[in-house]
Design an enzyme around this catalytic site. Sequence first.
Site, mmCIF file in Angstrom:
data_model
loop_
_atom_site.group_PDB
_atom_site.id
_atom_site.type_symbol
_atom_site.label_atom_id
_atom_site.label_comp_id
_atom_site.label_asym_id
_atom_site.label_seq_id
_atom_site.Cartn_x
_atom_site.Cartn_y
_atom_site.Cartn_z
ATOM 1 C CG HIS A 146 -58.725 -15.668 105.441
ATOM 2 N ND1 HIS A 146 -60.072 -15.926 105.517
ATOM 3 C CD2 HIS A 146 -58.122 -16.511 106.330
ATOM 4 C CE1 HIS A 146 -60.280 -16.880 106.419
ATOM 5 N NE2 HIS A 146 -59.120 -17.251 106.924
ATOM 6 C CG HIS A 147 -62.678 -18.506 100.959
ATOM 7 N ND1 HIS A 147 -63.889 -17.946 100.632
ATOM 8 C CD2 HIS A 147 -62.475 -19.495 100.060
ATOM 9 C CE1 HIS A 147 -64.403 -18.587 99.600
ATOM 10 N NE2 HIS A 147 -63.567 -19.533 99.235
ATOM 11 C CB CYS A 148 -63.037 -13.742 105.474
ATOM 12 S SG CYS A 148 -61.510 -12.876 105.850
ATOM 13 C CE LYS A 195 -67.506 -17.144 99.852
ATOM 14 N NZ LYS A 195 -67.946 -16.077 99.004
#
Length: 446
Positions: free
Chosen positions: A128-130, A266
């Site tokens: 997950h990107h988190c 990002k």
Amino acid sequence: MAQLTALDAGFLKSRDPERHPGLAIGAVAVVNGAAPSYDQLKTVLTERIKSIPRCTQVLATEWIDYPGFDLTQHVRRVALPRPGDEAELFRAIALALERPLDPDRPLWECWIIEGLNGNRWAILIKIHHCMAGAMSAAHLLARLCDDADGSAFANNVDIKQIPPYGDARSWAETLWRMSVSIAGAVCTAAARAVSWPAVTSPAGPVTTRRRYQAVRVPRDAVDAVCHKFGVTANDVALAAITEGFRTVLLHRGQQPRADSLRTLEKTDGSSAMLPYLPVEYDDPVRRLRTVHNRSQQSGRRQPDSLSDYTPLMLCAKMIHALARLPQQGIVTLATSAPRPRHQLRLMGQKMDQVLPIPPTALQLSTGIAVLSYGDELVFGITADYDAASEMQQLVNGIELGVARLVALSDDSVLLFTKDRRKRSSRALPSAARRGRPSVPTARARH
């Protein structure tokens, strides 16, 4: 326990209530040799995964250890049908992307893909990107390798370090200015996105089914362009992506405009940039310079630590809202990572290739990620399953974008302005005036 950054909390909240895939990213390593047995894999992965805290933790507003962690809940094993070529590998990658991560367990998966031709196998890591604030999927792959060197994909040494802020008053003032600035920028982007007519968006309803494809570019070719024009490899990649989306728009009979497409990037820190891609320009050099200038301006306006100073819920709601915009709002997330410092090996076998997987979510019809490994710069592309024709146009455009820049990087090519006057070499940085001949250009893998 470790807290999430504000931006990563926003990416976490981008998962919708129906548990469609959230913003997951990934990387695939193609490994030489026969696939190891399941017992061998389990032994090695168990040992190495447990040394990476995020892989055995879950989160709410902070990371906590997950009780009863079980590796088998995170490892999938599939075999490709014959002939086991890259087309079959890409189908397997797309299948892995369609499966949502379980938010009640540590937010990662590992897929072992057997049956590649040439006596090879692949390992796919999806996170997950988190989790990407602590590591990217490529970093995680590196941590699983034999030397367990998580710095294999470490940041370039020339990345600007942001100095710490001084007293509490200056910190508070900076916090307020940044909060107002980012809120205004994102709200403006959202307003523009909603007002754009659907005809200008890369089209059709978004589904959970995905396609994946890759374009490979010789790194020497990219370096030649960088040397000629005084730009970065990321600038070259974004300029090529811009040509790709311009090709898609023209193929549809639409006139590319200055506000046709915005990309969410990002950065290596915890911030994000939302620059427009200059699809309105046909001149590849003008596109490259525009991308370079906008990236520099965004970098000056947004220090890497910006979103860490932004109130958690404010940033989370922004990213959550952006992910729920109509497709014409934000259609691509472009990310990049530096090349590893040495060739990687897993269980004694050499990693031949590493393919990036861009952030994938239900609300994002198209994603592109860029990764450098060995002597190649690789574009990994995801798109809706029903967008096969436009995905091919995007691939063709990226190839063309790189090829045009490589051709123009040759010292024998004279560059002219719009009124046909020769461009002065003084307009270029010193590195650009020392240009060198170009080398063979892009090739797509279908």
